[in-house]
Design a protein around this motif. Structure first.
Motif, short mmCIF file in Angstrom:
data_model
loop_
_atom_site.label_atom_id
_atom_site.label_comp_id
_atom_site.label_asym_id
_atom_site.label_seq_id
_atom_site.Cartn_x
_atom_site.Cartn_y
_atom_site.Cartn_z
N ASP A 154 0.82 -1.20 0.00
CA ASP A 154 0.00 0.00 0.00
C ASP A 154 0.85 1.25 0.00
O ASP A 154 0.40 2.34 -0.39
CB ASP A 154 -0.94 0.02 1.21
CG ASP A 154 -1.98 -1.08 1.12
OD1 ASP A 154 -2.51 -1.47 2.17
OD2 ASP A 154 -2.25 -1.54 -0.02
N SER A 168 -4.48 1.53 -1.82
CA SER A 168 -5.63 0.75 -2.22
C SER A 168 -6.87 1.64 -2.30
O SER A 168 -7.12 2.45 -1.39
CB SER A 168 -5.86 -0.39 -1.23
OG SER A 168 -7.03 -1.08 -1.56
N ARG A 212 -9.14 0.88 0.53
CA ARG A 212 -8.83 1.52 1.82
C ARG A 212 -9.32 2.97 1.81
O ARG A 212 -9.82 3.49 2.79
CB ARG A 212 -7.34 1.44 2.08
CG ARG A 212 -6.95 1.99 3.45
CD ARG A 212 -5.45 1.94 3.62
NE ARG A 212 -4.99 0.60 3.40
CZ ARG A 212 -3.70 0.28 3.37
NH1 ARG A 212 -2.78 1.23 3.52
NH2 ARG A 212 -3.35 -0.97 3.17
N THR A 248 -12.10 4.64 4.29
CA THR A 248 -11.79 5.80 5.14
C THR A 248 -12.82 6.93 4.93
O THR A 248 -13.22 7.63 5.86
CB THR A 248 -10.39 6.29 4.83
OG1 THR A 248 -9.49 5.20 4.99
CG2 THR A 248 -9.96 7.41 5.73
N ARG A 255 -15.99 6.20 6.84
CA ARG A 255 -15.80 5.68 8.21
C ARG A 255 -16.88 6.21 9.14
O ARG A 255 -17.24 5.55 10.11
CB ARG A 255 -14.42 6.06 8.69
CG ARG A 255 -14.08 5.58 10.08
CD ARG A 255 -12.66 5.89 10.43
NE ARG A 255 -11.76 5.25 9.50
CZ ARG A 255 -10.44 5.42 9.54
NH1 ARG A 255 -9.88 6.25 10.41
NH2 ARG A 255 -9.68 4.79 8.65
N ALA A 306 -13.33 -1.83 7.46
CA ALA A 306 -12.10 -1.13 7.10
C ALA A 306 -10.93 -1.59 7.96
O ALA A 306 -9.80 -1.76 7.48
CB ALA A 306 -12.32 0.38 7.22
N GLN A 307 -11.21 -1.76 9.23
CA GLN A 307 -10.14 -2.20 10.13
C GLN A 307 -9.65 -3.60 9.76
O GLN A 307 -8.45 -3.85 9.69
CB GLN A 307 -10.65 -2.16 11.58
CG GLN A 307 -9.58 -2.57 12.58
CD GLN A 307 -10.11 -2.54 14.02
OE1 GLN A 307 -11.27 -2.15 14.25
NE2 GLN A 307 -9.26 -2.90 14.96
N GLN A 317 -7.64 -3.51 6.51
CA GLN A 317 -6.29 -3.00 6.71
C GLN A 317 -5.40 -4.02 7.38
O GLN A 317 -4.25 -4.19 7.00
CB GLN A 317 -6.37 -1.70 7.55
CG GLN A 317 -5.00 -1.04 7.74
CD GLN A 317 -5.10 0.25 8.55
OE1 GLN A 317 -6.21 0.62 9.01
NE2 GLN A 317 -3.99 0.94 8.69
N GLU A 318 -5.94 -4.72 8.37
CA GLU A 318 -5.13 -5.75 9.02
C GLU A 318 -4.77 -6.87 8.04
O GLU A 318 -3.65 -7.39 8.06
CB GLU A 318 -5.93 -6.32 10.21
CG GLU A 318 -6.12 -5.32 11.35
CD GLU A 318 -6.98 -5.90 12.46
OE1 GLU A 318 -7.47 -7.06 12.28
OE2 GLU A 318 -7.16 -5.24 13.50
N ASP A 369 -4.53 -6.60 4.77
CA ASP A 369 -3.57 -6.14 3.76
C ASP A 369 -2.16 -6.05 4.31
O ASP A 369 -1.18 -6.26 3.58
CB ASP A 369 -4.01 -4.77 3.22
CG ASP A 369 -5.27 -4.88 2.37
OD1 ASP A 369 -5.54 -6.04 1.91
OD2 ASP A 369 -5.94 -3.88 2.15
N SER A 370 -2.01 -5.73 5.55
CA SER A 370 -0.67 -5.59 6.13
C SER A 370 -0.15 -6.89 6.71
O SER A 370 0.98 -6.94 7.19
CB SER A 370 -0.71 -4.50 7.23
OG SER A 370 -1.62 -4.87 8.26
#
Length: 787
Positions: free
Chosen positions: A690, A695, A698, A702, A705, A715-716, A719-720, A722-723
């Motif tokens: 990212d 993304s 993402r 956001t 949100r 979203a959370q 993100q988790e 993707d990382s």
């Protein structure tokens, strides 16, 4: 008067044989008898033997029903009062021979055969019955078996195999037969054998006493009769009537001798052969007959005529004379060959050779048939010469062939194009003149080997070939050039007149007197020349300096044009350039430094050495790159489980559309560990980070949100995911279970709806956005329709 006398003699011997042996007369044995006396011991007195006998005689093959009487034993001490007992021991005692112990009569209990046993030895004694004391000591006697003629003569062989040469003289020994008789040869004529011939007369005879068979007729010819069967009889009793006889067969074969000459069945033989028959082929075969056999029938054939066109040999098994051709036949020269052939035996018998000629002759005619032959060239090969500058169409020679047949057909010529693929030559079909059809070059090909064909005008199948060798003669059409030197070096401190290079020349031409080259400096280079050329008069030239001192800085390369001319006519010449490079040298003239090209040569590194060094460098670089790649691959393949104590299985799924079975990090169960253990710096390998490309999902999460807590949750989690370096591939489906802290519509359970007292209002579902539109239509729409 003679018959009664013989009868009396026979009765005498019979009585002698069957009479009683007594002790009254004849030879007596003496012995000693003991008598007792008072006084000094024993005294001896002489006493006479009481009885003794020697032998009995008994005829063999007794045929009576009672036991055969042998004789009577009697002792003088026998008072015939029954007190004496006779005892018999020895061969056959008690079985074959028995004795009456009271009277002493001796009998034979069975039929005896002299041929089985001729005599028996026995012992007899007289014993007192009351005391058991021997009245007469044991005495030995013999019973001999008189022979009678009861065995016929028997031959040692049956049949006999014998042979004798044909034409043998009368009385020639053939074979000896032998018969034996088992009867006693010392008594009478029972074993006396006489031989006679029963079958085989008048050709053979036999000697009565010896059994030798001899020829009885002269000039017995094997070719008339070869085998004879002779029957011989052997009769005992000296051949008298009443004797026994036996026979045997003698097979006699007449052995062949060379007493018959070979003969030709016919006087004239004729064979017809084509004139095209090759030498060594068979013309025909002759067969002479000979009544003899084997070695005596071997024959030898000879051609009596003085010629070498034919030869004859004998075929070993059949004894045929095989005539073969030794030279080529020619119908046009000779149509018939007449031969006189002689035959004779190889092995001759001098006894008959003088009687008549053992040779025979026959006439053999060989008729030659005409065969249509191909044309014949007058020469076996042709050699032609032509200069290489000859014009197209120039005739270089001609070939000639004729038809050997009597018809003398016209001959046509053509070149076999398989031997002249470039069509350099051609030929006139009628006269055989060969001419050039393309330019020649001796330096390219000095000899041409072609084949010319000749055929009859009417029959193209009859064709003959002749080789033609064309030699291309040289003309001076090539200019000489430098042999192998085109570069030289000169020192800066060179002096005038110093030789810096020797050059030679080569020329593709080959003049008859050899090469002679002339060297000179080109006219345009003669003005202000720095170098000059000196002809050495030996097909070489020396390049020498004109002045002293050369500066490599001012000019490093000089071009020296050299003119080379040959000594042939017309003169050919060419200008060749020699490159002279200026180099720095020491006082002794040793080269130290030239221009770049010269330096490279002085370095002493050849092209092969440079290539080898370059290959070594490339190999070393490949080894380094391979080592680096292996090391980086090892770092990528480090184990997923960091802690040795936390050992768990890595589950790999193969039914997912992710990275496949090689994507071992797709379903790493490291996510079950403590989230604090996960390194934040690691990035997923299956998606673009990212940080480089944000993304869009993402950004959208956001932006929205502040809508609801569901959006924050999604979203959370996104993100988790993707990382997470151990996340599944980006095209995998991730499912999240979420239950919020509360709902405006409260519970949607159907169980609670049943117990509800009032109707629920689901219009608020339409306010949740497009994702809940389907649910709002299901509940909110029905509500409005009912109302």
């Amino acid at each position: 008067m003679r018959t009664p006398l013989l009868l009396l003699l026979w009765l005498y011997f019979w009585c002698e044989a069957r009479g009683t042996l007594r002790t009254t007369g004849g030879l007596r044995r003496t012995g000693w008898e003991h008598t007792g006396t008072a006084g000094d011991g024993l005294s001896l007195r002489r006493s006479k033997r009481g009885w003794m006998w020697n032998q009995f005689f008994l005829l063999e093959e007794y045929t009576g029903s009672d036991d055969q009487y042998v004789g009577k034993l009697h002792s003088d001490k026998d008072r015939e009062d029954g007190t004496v007992r006779y005892v018999l021991t020895g061969e056959g005692a008690g079985t074959i021979f028995v004795i009456d112990e009271n009277s002493g009569d001796l009998h034979a209990t069975r039929r005896l055969d002299r041929e089985e046993k001729a005599s028996y030895t026995l012992s007899a004694k007289a014993v007192d019955k009351l005391t058991g004391r021997d009245l007469e000591g044991p005495s030995q006697f013999t019973i001999k078996i008189h022979d009678i003629n009861d065995n016929e003569p028997k031959f040692t062989k049956d049949p006999y195999i014998a042979s004798v040469q044909e034409m043998a003289d009368v009385g020639t020994f053939v074979v000896q037969v032998t018969a034996t008789d088992a009867d006693d040869s010392t008594y009478g004529n029972s074993a006396k054998v006489v031989y006679s011939i029963l079958q085989g007369q008048p050709y053979f005879s036999v000697e009565p006493e010896t059994g030798i068979i001899r020829t009885a007729l002269p000039n017995m010819n094997r070719e008339v009769r070869e085998h004879y069967q002779v029957v011989i009889q052997a009769k005992d009793m000296a051949g008298q009537m009443g004797g026994l006889s036996g026979t045997t067969t003698v097979n006699i074969t007449l052995l062949d001798i060379n007493n018959n000459p070979p003969r030709f069945p016919q006087g004239v033989y004729q064979f017809t052969v084509p004139e095209s028959l090759e030498p060594g082929s068979t013309i025909g075969m002759l067969k002479a007959t000979d009544a003899d056999t084997g070695k005596n029938a071997e024959m030898e054939y000879t051609i009596m005529d003085d010629q070498d066109m034919f030869q004859i040999s004998t075929k070993g098994i059949t004894q045929e004379g095989v005539i073969t051709l030794t030279k080529t036949l020619d119908y046009e020269k000779r149509k018939i060959h007449t031969l006189r052939v002689q035959v004779e035996n190889v092995y001759l018998d001098p006894r008959f050779h003088s009687r008549e000629s053992f040779r025979d002759t026959a006439t053999v005619k060989v008729v030659v048939e005409d065969v249509d032959e191909p044309p014949v060239f007058k020469r076996p090969a042709y050699i032609m010469e032509v200069k290489e500058n000859a014009e197209i169409g120039t005739i270089i020679g001609s070939v000639s062939a004729v038809d050997p047949d009597a018809s003398r057909n016209i001959v046509k010529y053509l070149i076999d194009w398989r031997t002249d693929m470039d069509h350099v030559f051609n030929i006139h079909p009628n006269n055989g003149s060969v001419y050039i059809s393309r330019p020649l070059d001796r330096e390219e090909q000095a000899w041409h080997n072609i084949s010319v064909q000749a055929t009859e005008n009417s029959k193209y199948s009859l064709m003959s070939h002749v080789p033609v060798y064309v030699r291309v003669l040289d003309v001076n059409d090539n200019a000489p050039t430098f042999d192998n030197v085109d570069e030289a070096f000169v020192c800066e401190n060179a002096k005038a007149g110093q030789r810096i290079q020797t050059v030679s020349a080569s020329d593709a031409d080959q003049p008859a007197g050899g090469h002679r080259f002339f060297f000179s400096l080109a006219p345009e280079a003669s003005v202000n020349a720095n170098f000059t050329v000196r002809d050495n008069k030996d097909n070489t030239a020396s390049v020498v300096t004109v002045r002293s001192g050369y500066s490599r800085v001012q000019k490093s390369v000089y071009l020296v044009p050299v003119v080379i001319a040959d000594g042939d006519f017309p003169v050919q010449s060419s200008t060749n350039t020699l490159t002279v490079r200026v180099c720095s040298c020491d006082r002794d003239g040793n080269m130290k430094q030239c221009n770049s090209e010269a330096f490279t040569l002085a370095a002493g590194l050849s092209t092969g050495a440079l290539v080898a060094i370059l290959l070594c460098v490339i190999i070393l670089l490949m080894i380094v790159v391979l080592f680096t790649a292996l090391r980086s691959q090892r770092e990528k393949m480090e184990p997923l489980i960091i802690s040795k104590e936390d050992v768990r299985d890595n589950v790999v799924s193969y039914n997912d559309e992710g990275g496949g079975e090689e994507d071992t990090q797709a379903f790493d169960i490291g996510t079950l560990r403590n989230p604090e253990v996960i390194e934040d710096t690691k990035h997923r390998r299956d998606i673009i980070p990212d940080s480089l490309y944000p993304s869009t999902r993402r950004l959208a999460a956001t932006a929205a949100r502040d809508n609801t807590d569901v959006q924050d949750f999604i979203a959370q989690r996104l993100q988790e995911n993707d990382s997470d370096p151990a996340a599944p591939p980006y095209d995998s489906l991730a499912t999240y279970a979420y239950e919020g802290s509360g709902s405006v519509a409260e519970s949607l359970s159907s169980l609670e709806s049943v117990s509800s007292e009032g109707l629920q209002d689901y219009n608020y579902l339409s306010e949740w956005g497009p994702r809940f539109k389907k649910l709002a239509d299901m509940y909110g729409g029905e509500e409005s329709e009912d109302s």
